[in-house]
Design a protein around this motif. Sequence first.
Motif, PDB file in Angstrom:
ATOM      1  N   VAL A 124      42.506  40.423  38.881  1.00 25.99           N
ATOM      2  CA  VAL A 124      41.243  39.959  38.362  1.00 25.99           C
ATOM      3  C   VAL A 124      40.284  41.147  38.689  1.00 25.99           C
ATOM      4  CG1 VAL A 124      41.490  37.498  38.322  1.00 25.99           C
ATOM      5  CG2 VAL A 124      40.714  38.429  40.384  1.00 25.99           C
ATOM      6  N   LEU A 125      39.117  41.195  37.822  1.00 25.98           N
ATOM      7  CA  LEU A 125      38.154  42.124  38.280  1.00 25.98           C
ATOM      8  C   LEU A 125      36.997  41.306  38.322  1.00 25.98           C
ATOM      9  CD1 LEU A 125      38.981  44.724  35.184  1.00 25.98           C
ATOM     10  CD2 LEU A 125      39.825  44.641  37.488  1.00 25.98           C
ATOM     11  N   GLU A 126      36.189  41.550  39.250  1.00 28.29           N
ATOM     12  CA  GLU A 126      34.999  40.700  39.526  1.00 28.29           C
ATOM     13  C   GLU A 126      33.708  41.563  40.017  1.00 28.29           C
ATOM     14  OE1 GLU A 126      37.110  36.547  40.990  1.00 28.29           O
ATOM     15  OE2 GLU A 126      36.502  38.195  42.435  1.00 28.29           O
ATOM     16  N   THR A 127      32.658  41.354  39.294  1.00 32.07           N
ATOM     17  CA  THR A 127      31.281  41.837  39.866  1.00 32.07           C
ATOM     18  C   THR A 127      30.247  40.913  40.226  1.00 32.07           C
ATOM     19  OG1 THR A 127      29.663  43.539  38.962  1.00 32.07           O
ATOM     20  CG2 THR A 127      30.645  42.102  37.359  1.00 32.07           C
ATOM     21  N   GLU A 128      29.579  41.196  41.117  1.00 32.01           N
ATOM     22  CA  GLU A 128      28.559  40.289  41.642  1.00 32.01           C
ATOM     23  C   GLU A 128      27.227  41.131  41.992  1.00 32.01           C
ATOM     24  OE1 GLU A 128      29.533  38.710  45.923  1.00 32.01           O
ATOM     25  OE2 GLU A 128      30.883  38.067  44.279  1.00 32.01           O
ATOM     26  N   ALA A 129      25.948  40.523  41.862  1.00 35.17           N
ATOM     27  CA  ALA A 129      24.918  41.232  42.640  1.00 35.17           C
ATOM     28  C   ALA A 129      24.111  40.262  43.482  1.00 35.17           C
ATOM     29  CB  ALA A 129      23.976  41.621  41.392  1.00 35.17           C
ATOM     30  N   GLU A 130      23.439  40.965  44.463  1.00 32.69           N
ATOM     31  CA  GLU A 130      22.576  39.878  45.459  1.00 32.69           C
ATOM     32  C   GLU A 130      21.432  39.358  44.491  1.00 32.69           C
ATOM     33  OE1 GLU A 130      21.147  42.670  48.265  1.00 32.69           O
ATOM     34  OE2 GLU A 130      23.149  42.626  49.244  1.00 32.69           O
ATOM     35  N   GLU A 131      20.957  38.244  44.853  1.00 35.15           N
ATOM     36  CA  GLU A 131      19.904  37.620  43.972  1.00 35.15           C
ATOM     37  C   GLU A 131      18.780  38.279  43.450  1.00 35.15           C
ATOM     38  OE1 GLU A 131      17.775  33.459  44.149  1.00 35.15           O
ATOM     39  OE2 GLU A 131      20.188  33.492  44.697  1.00 35.15           O
ATOM     40  N   GLU A 132      18.147  39.199  44.625  1.00 38.51           N
ATOM     41  CA  GLU A 132      16.902  39.952  44.209  1.00 38.51           C
ATOM     42  C   GLU A 132      17.229  41.156  43.723  1.00 38.51           C
ATOM     43  OE1 GLU A 132      18.711  40.547  48.258  1.00 38.51           O
ATOM     44  OE2 GLU A 132      18.199  38.988  47.254  1.00 38.51           O
ATOM     45  N   ASP A 133      18.321  41.473  43.455  1.00 41.29           N
ATOM     46  CA  ASP A 133      18.627  42.920  42.861  1.00 41.29           C
ATOM     47  C   ASP A 133      18.295  42.883  41.256  1.00 41.29           C
ATOM     48  OD1 ASP A 133      19.568  45.559  41.884  1.00 41.29           O
ATOM     49  OD2 ASP A 133      21.733  45.164  42.763  1.00 41.29           O
ATOM     50  N   ILE A 134      17.144  43.497  41.078  1.00 38.34           N
ATOM     51  CA  ILE A 134      16.456  43.396  39.985  1.00 38.34           C
ATOM     52  C   ILE A 134      17.179  44.793  38.861  1.00 38.34           C
ATOM     53  CG2 ILE A 134      14.169  42.574  40.234  1.00 38.34           C
ATOM     54  CD1 ILE A 134      12.954  45.230  40.239  1.00 38.34           C
ATOM     55  N   TYR A 135      18.044  45.508  39.537  1.00 37.43           N
ATOM     56  CA  TYR A 135      18.443  46.742  38.886  1.00 37.43           C
ATOM     57  C   TYR A 135      19.858  46.437  38.576  1.00 37.43           C
ATOM     58  CZ  TYR A 135      14.549  49.217  40.954  1.00 37.43           C
ATOM     59  OH  TYR A 135      13.213  49.654  41.333  1.00 37.43           O
ATOM     60  N   TYR A 136      20.538  45.392  38.945  1.00 41.13           N
ATOM     61  CA  TYR A 136      21.893  44.884  38.338  1.00 41.13           C
ATOM     62  C   TYR A 136      21.798  44.810  36.758  1.00 41.13           C
ATOM     63  CZ  TYR A 136      26.190  42.466  38.103  1.00 41.13           C
ATOM     64  OH  TYR A 136      27.483  42.267  37.847  1.00 41.13           O
ATOM     65  N   ASP A 137      22.516  45.446  36.160  1.00 43.50           N
ATOM     66  CA  ASP A 137      22.865  45.114  34.960  1.00 43.50           C
ATOM     67  C   ASP A 137      24.022  44.058  34.484  1.00 43.50           C
ATOM     68  OD1 ASP A 137      23.194  45.282  32.132  1.00 43.50           O
ATOM     69  OD2 ASP A 137      23.423  47.508  31.752  1.00 43.50           O
ATOM     70  N   GLU A 138      23.598  42.698  34.374  1.00 40.90           N
ATOM     71  CA  GLU A 138      24.514  41.632  34.117  1.00 40.90           C
ATOM     72  C   GLU A 138      25.167  41.864  32.944  1.00 40.90           C
ATOM     73  OE1 GLU A 138      24.794  37.017  34.594  1.00 40.90           O
ATOM     74  OE2 GLU A 138      23.010  37.903  35.453  1.00 40.90           O
ATOM     75  N   VAL A 139      24.520  42.097  31.782  1.00 47.07           N
ATOM     76  CA  VAL A 139      25.208  42.267  30.531  1.00 47.07           C
ATOM     77  C   VAL A 139      26.207  43.405  30.754  1.00 47.07           C
ATOM     78  CG1 VAL A 139      24.762  42.787  28.163  1.00 47.07           C
ATOM     79  CG2 VAL A 139      23.434  40.988  29.321  1.00 47.07           C
ATOM     80  N   GLY A 140      25.590  44.805  30.942  1.00 48.15           N
ATOM     81  CA  GLY A 140      26.276  45.890  31.180  1.00 48.15           C
ATOM     82  C   GLY A 140      27.622  45.484  31.962  1.00 48.15           C
ATOM     83  N   SER A 141      27.587  45.035  33.076  1.00 52.14           N
ATOM     84  CA  SER A 141      28.656  44.748  33.851  1.00 52.14           C
ATOM     85  C   SER A 141      29.920  43.927  33.446  1.00 52.14           C
ATOM     86  CB  SER A 141      28.172  43.986  35.084  1.00 52.14           C
ATOM     87  OG  SER A 141      27.798  42.740  34.938  1.00 52.14           O
ATOM     88  N   GLY A 142      29.381  43.046  32.569  1.00 46.76           N
ATOM     89  CA  GLY A 142      30.344  42.267  31.594  1.00 46.76           C
ATOM     90  C   GLY A 142      31.068  43.063  30.691  1.00 46.76           C
ATOM     91  N   LEU A 143      30.317  43.794  29.822  1.00 50.06           N
ATOM     92  CA  LEU A 143      30.967  44.540  28.911  1.00 50.06           C
ATOM     93  C   LEU A 143      31.827  45.707  29.703  1.00 50.06           C
ATOM     94  CD1 LEU A 143      27.736  45.478  26.568  1.00 50.06           C
ATOM     95  CD2 LEU A 143      29.841  43.919  26.092  1.00 50.06           C
ATOM     96  N   LEU A 144      31.359  46.341  30.782  1.00 53.87           N
ATOM     97  CA  LEU A 144      32.083  47.261  31.451  1.00 53.87           C
ATOM     98  C   LEU A 144      33.411  46.710  31.942  1.00 53.87           C
ATOM     99  CD1 LEU A 144      32.186  50.381  32.189  1.00 53.87           C
ATOM    100  CD2 LEU A 144      30.902  49.853  34.241  1.00 53.87           C
ATOM    101  N   VAL A 145      33.310  45.418  32.381  1.00 55.94           N
ATOM    102  CA  VAL A 145      34.705  44.812  33.197  1.00 55.94           C
ATOM    103  C   VAL A 145      35.704  44.718  31.806  1.00 55.94           C
ATOM    104  CG1 VAL A 145      35.773  42.867  33.756  1.00 55.94           C
ATOM    105  CG2 VAL A 145      33.753  43.472  34.974  1.00 55.94           C
TER     106      VAL A 145
END
Length: 123
Positions: free
Chosen positions: A61-82
């Motif tokens: 399994v490939l998993e990605t997560e970010a700290e709640e206050e991380d405004i630079y984390y690209d949630e959509v991009g991370s899903g696509l990159l996974v």
Amino acid sequence: MEETKIVLCGASAYEQKYYFNERFNGIPESVKEELHIICVLFTEEVGGVFTIAFEEDGNVVLETEAEEEDIYYDEVGSGLLVGEVRRNRQDLFEALRLYYRIFILKENIPDLLKEDSINDSGD
């Protein structure tokens, strides 16, 4: 009941560190280097924390997560990159799954080969 996962490796954009689980030191160096590159490049591109882990049955399994206050984390991009990493490295992840089932779960190799030939013919 929550399924237990064993982390193989991971990287953190926050700490700028890479982790490899020493339980899997038997994995060839070239594979370890490839995993290192995958993890570090992933976090450099989208941020957050990226891990590659094994489920109890050996699936990778490939998993990605970010700290709640991380405004630079690209949630959509991370899903696509996974998805992209999974597609591009499908053979690597299949080899890791077999490694886990043989060396960690101590499954019988002839049984695994028979299972794979049944799955291949059923496609």
